[in-house]
Design a protein around this motif. Structure first.
Motif, PDB file in Angstrom:
ATOM      1  N   ALA A  27       0.934  -1.011   0.005  1.00 37.76           N
ATOM      2  CA  ALA A  27       0.007   0.001  -0.074  1.00 37.76           C
ATOM      3  C   ALA A  27       1.009   1.169  -0.001  1.00 37.76           C
ATOM      4  N   LEU A  28       2.040   1.263   0.934  1.00 36.08           N
ATOM      5  CA  LEU A  28       2.843   2.338   0.774  1.00 36.08           C
ATOM      6  C   LEU A  28       3.417   2.461  -0.645  1.00 36.08           C
ATOM      7  N   THR A  31       0.457   3.920  -3.117  1.00 40.73           N
ATOM      8  CA  THR A  31      -0.350   5.281  -2.787  1.00 40.73           C
ATOM      9  C   THR A  31       0.421   6.407  -3.315  1.00 40.73           C
ATOM     10  N   ILE A  34      -0.923   6.827  -7.156  1.00 42.27           N
ATOM     11  CA  ILE A  34      -2.234   6.927  -7.043  1.00 42.27           C
ATOM     12  C   ILE A  34      -2.772   8.302  -7.397  1.00 42.27           C
ATOM     13  N   THR A  35      -2.366   9.048  -6.153  1.00 40.63           N
ATOM     14  CA  THR A  35      -2.960  10.434  -5.782  1.00 40.63           C
ATOM     15  C   THR A  35      -1.747  11.337  -5.302  1.00 40.63           C
ATOM     16  N   LYS A  38      -1.648  13.655  -0.051  1.00 35.46           N
ATOM     17  CA  LYS A  38      -0.955  12.880   0.846  1.00 35.46           C
ATOM     18  C   LYS A  38      -2.109  12.786   1.862  1.00 35.46           C
ATOM     19  N   GLY A  41      -4.438   9.767   0.653  1.00 36.10           N
ATOM     20  CA  GLY A  41      -3.686   8.547   0.478  1.00 36.10           C
ATOM     21  C   GLY A  41      -3.370   7.834   1.617  1.00 36.10           C
ATOM     22  N   LEU A  44      -6.964   6.633   2.893  1.00 35.60           N
ATOM     23  CA  LEU A  44      -7.342   5.321   2.061  1.00 35.60           C
ATOM     24  C   LEU A  44      -6.349   4.056   2.563  1.00 35.60           C
ATOM     25  N   LEU A  45      -4.952   4.309   3.099  1.00 35.27           N
ATOM     26  CA  LEU A  45      -4.182   3.162   3.612  1.00 35.27           C
ATOM     27  C   LEU A  45      -4.784   2.769   4.726  1.00 35.27           C
ATOM     28  N   GLN A  49      -6.464  -1.002   5.167  1.00 33.53           N
ATOM     29  CA  GLN A  49      -5.473  -1.864   5.956  1.00 33.53           C
ATOM     30  C   GLN A  49      -6.033  -3.404   6.420  1.00 33.53           C
TER      31      GLN A  49
END
Length: 88
Positions: A27-28, A31, A34-35, A38, A41, A44-45, A49
């Protein structure tokens, strides 16, 4: 602490921790691409998770995932890649 084992003999707490760290690393890595925002992101993470870790752990258990040297090497290399992506 009592830790149950699966059919392959791996402890379930170690499998869950491994998949949590692997999902976090992936995920890190994804992200920043994607965007540009920050805050979005990170939100979203955090929101994805737990569900992604559960799904990954269940898939790993279904595939009889073992925590051996190769798995540890893959996890270490994923986190080194996270460091490289976020430092550059």
């Amino acid at each position: 602490m009592l830790a149950t084992t699966d059919q392959t003999g791996s402890r379930l707490d170690k499998i869950l921790l491994y998949h949590f760290l692997m999902v976090t690393a992936l995920a890190l890595l994804i992200t920043p691409f994607i965007t540009q925002d920050k805050t979005f992101g990170l939100m979203l993470l955090i929101s994805m998770q737990i569900s992604l870790t559960c799904i990954s752990s269940l898939i790993g258990l279904n595939m009889e995932h073992r925590l051996n040297r190769g798995a540890a090497t893959l996890l270490f290399s994923a986190w080194m890649l996270v460091w490289l992506v976020h430092l550059i």
